[in-house]
Scaffold this active site. Structure first.
Site, mmCIF file in Angstrom:
data_model
loop_
_atom_site.group_PDB
_atom_site.id
_atom_site.type_symbol
_atom_site.label_atom_id
_atom_site.label_comp_id
_atom_site.label_asym_id
_atom_site.label_seq_id
_atom_site.Cartn_x
_atom_site.Cartn_y
_atom_site.Cartn_z
ATOM 1 N NE ARG A 190 3.618 -10.968 -2.708
ATOM 2 C CZ ARG A 190 2.461 -10.485 -2.260
ATOM 3 N NH1 ARG A 190 1.314 -10.933 -2.773
ATOM 4 N NH2 ARG A 190 2.433 -9.558 -1.316
ATOM 5 C CE LYS A 216 4.990 -12.896 -0.063
ATOM 6 N NZ LYS A 216 6.038 -12.036 0.528
ATOM 7 C CG HIS A 286 9.993 -8.578 -7.226
ATOM 8 N ND1 HIS A 286 8.859 -9.090 -6.645
ATOM 9 C CD2 HIS A 286 10.459 -7.641 -6.361
ATOM 10 C CE1 HIS A 286 8.645 -8.503 -5.486
ATOM 11 N NE2 HIS A 286 9.601 -7.611 -5.288
ATOM 12 C CG HIS A 312 2.150 -5.002 -0.157
ATOM 13 N ND1 HIS A 312 2.949 -6.013 0.326
ATOM 14 C CD2 HIS A 312 2.694 -4.642 -1.345
ATOM 15 C CE1 HIS A 312 3.930 -6.249 -0.523
ATOM 16 N NE2 HIS A 312 3.797 -5.439 -1.551
ATOM 17 C CE1 TYR A 321 6.998 -5.093 -4.703
ATOM 18 C CE2 TYR A 321 6.452 -4.332 -2.509
ATOM 19 C CZ TYR A 321 6.734 -5.355 -3.381
ATOM 20 O OH TYR A 321 6.764 -6.642 -2.925
#
Length: 349
Positions: A190, A216, A286, A312, A321
């Site tokens: 990211r 994240k 992205h 993920h 994706y």
């Protein structure tokens, strides 16, 4: 009749107070710096589109719909309004950007309701939903193989180029630009993960260079770098050591400051400008993440490995994706695993 507790503040006043709250939450660790940056940018955009002098409580759902649609149709400021190659679709906001903007505006109005700036949250009366706006998104995000190879080849050439003697050594950005494009297109971080990277996030284990990516929710993942990317990284680090910089940030502006998220698109566009026009297509950071995932999955790379590289938790997320590639189904059927090599004809003699 309006209840007495509703404060007649303007849009601009409400945005300023909201941003003060966002900064306070960031200082206490309740919000990440990346999230705070997104909220701040989006509510400033909302104020420009809605009119900062208007009273916030006077905005209706119809007014907010108008802002959402105007945002969707406005050129993407991160890309200078038009990507290399002049693709008109790419100059508009992507579906993901529109959905993100709506989430930011919703969070702003939730806070405004609690703070007594609005009588009713106008988001409940909006009719423009992400599903309706999705048609404005470019049809595909991932670059084709030829387009990706053109971009990566240009980045590698840039990394090997002889330094321009007309510029000071501390103002040269070729190696940094090449490294940014190679990391985005081959590792797929990211953009916030890329700009947060520090020098001590990279290490060597058993002769392989790894990048410890902080993603994240505080999650980390260790991703091995392809050899060519590691080579460019080493060259960039050697150049960095020659400069006296008092920061641990990996990517720096020529002024010696940590590179901002908004600067990354300009780097990609600068490298794209050198690509052969036949193989050039505008792409966002992205979009390069999509490109990396699409081509790894098309090459039958283990899905769980791709999931771990992208950071993920769930395999089902990979569907977002994965873009279709021209000729992919035909190639898969030609190499069908159940057919194998055709049997040889018996010798008639």
């Amino acid at each position: 009749m309006r209840p007495a507790e509703v404060h007649r503040v303007t849009v601009a006043q409400a945005v300023d107070r909201y941003i003060d709250m966002v900064r306070a939450k960031t200082a206490t660790g309740a919000l990440s710096p990346g999230t705070a940056e997104v909220y701040t940018r989006d509510v400033h955009t909302f104020a420009r589109l809605a009119g900062g002098e208007r009273v916030l409580d006077d905005l209706s759902g119809e007014d907010v719909d108008d802002v959402l649609l105007r945002f969707a149709l406005k050129p993407d400021g991160r890309r200078g309004g038009r990507p290399p190659g002049g693709e008109e679709a790419g100059a508009r906001q992507s579906g993901a950007s529109q959905a993100r903007f709506r989430r930011s505006v919703s969070a702003f109005f939730r806070y405004a309701t609690v703070s007594g700036w609005v009588q009713l949250d106008p988001m409940a009366a909006t009719t423009v939903v992400p599903r309706q706006r999705g048609g404005l998104r470019p049809e595909r995000r991932a670059l084709t193989r030829e387009q990706a190879e053109g971009l990566l080849g240009t980045a590698q050439s840039l990394a090997s180029a002889v330094p321009d003697g007309r510029r000071r050594a501390d103002q040269r950005t070729e190696l940094r630009d090449a490294l940014i494009v190679l990391l985005l297109a081959t590792v797929g971080p990211r953009v916030s993960e890329l700009t947060r990277a520090d020098l001590d996030h990279f290490y060597v284990n058993a002769g392989v260079r790894y990048w410890r990516i902080f993603g994240k929710g505080g999650a980390t993942r260790d991703v091995p770098l392809p050899r060519e990317v590691a080579r460019v990284l080493d060259a960039y680090l050697a150049e960095r050591r020659a400069r006296t910089v008092e920061t641990g940030a990996l990517l720096l502006s020529w002024r010696g400051r940590r590179l901002a998220r908004g600067d990354v698109q300009a780097v990609i566009d600068r490298v794209l400008a050198r690509v052969d026009p036949q193989h050039r297509r505008g792409v966002t950071p992205h979009g390069l993440r999509h490109t990396m995932a699409t081509h790894l999955l098309a090459a039958a790379t283990d899905m769980d490995a791709v999931r771990r590289v992208l950071g993920h938790a769930d395999l089902s997320t990979l569907g977002r994706y994965r873009d279709d590639l021209p000729g992919e189904l035909e190639a898969a059927m030609r190499a069908h695993p159940l057919l194998g090599a055709p049997a040889e004809s018996p010798d008639p003699g």
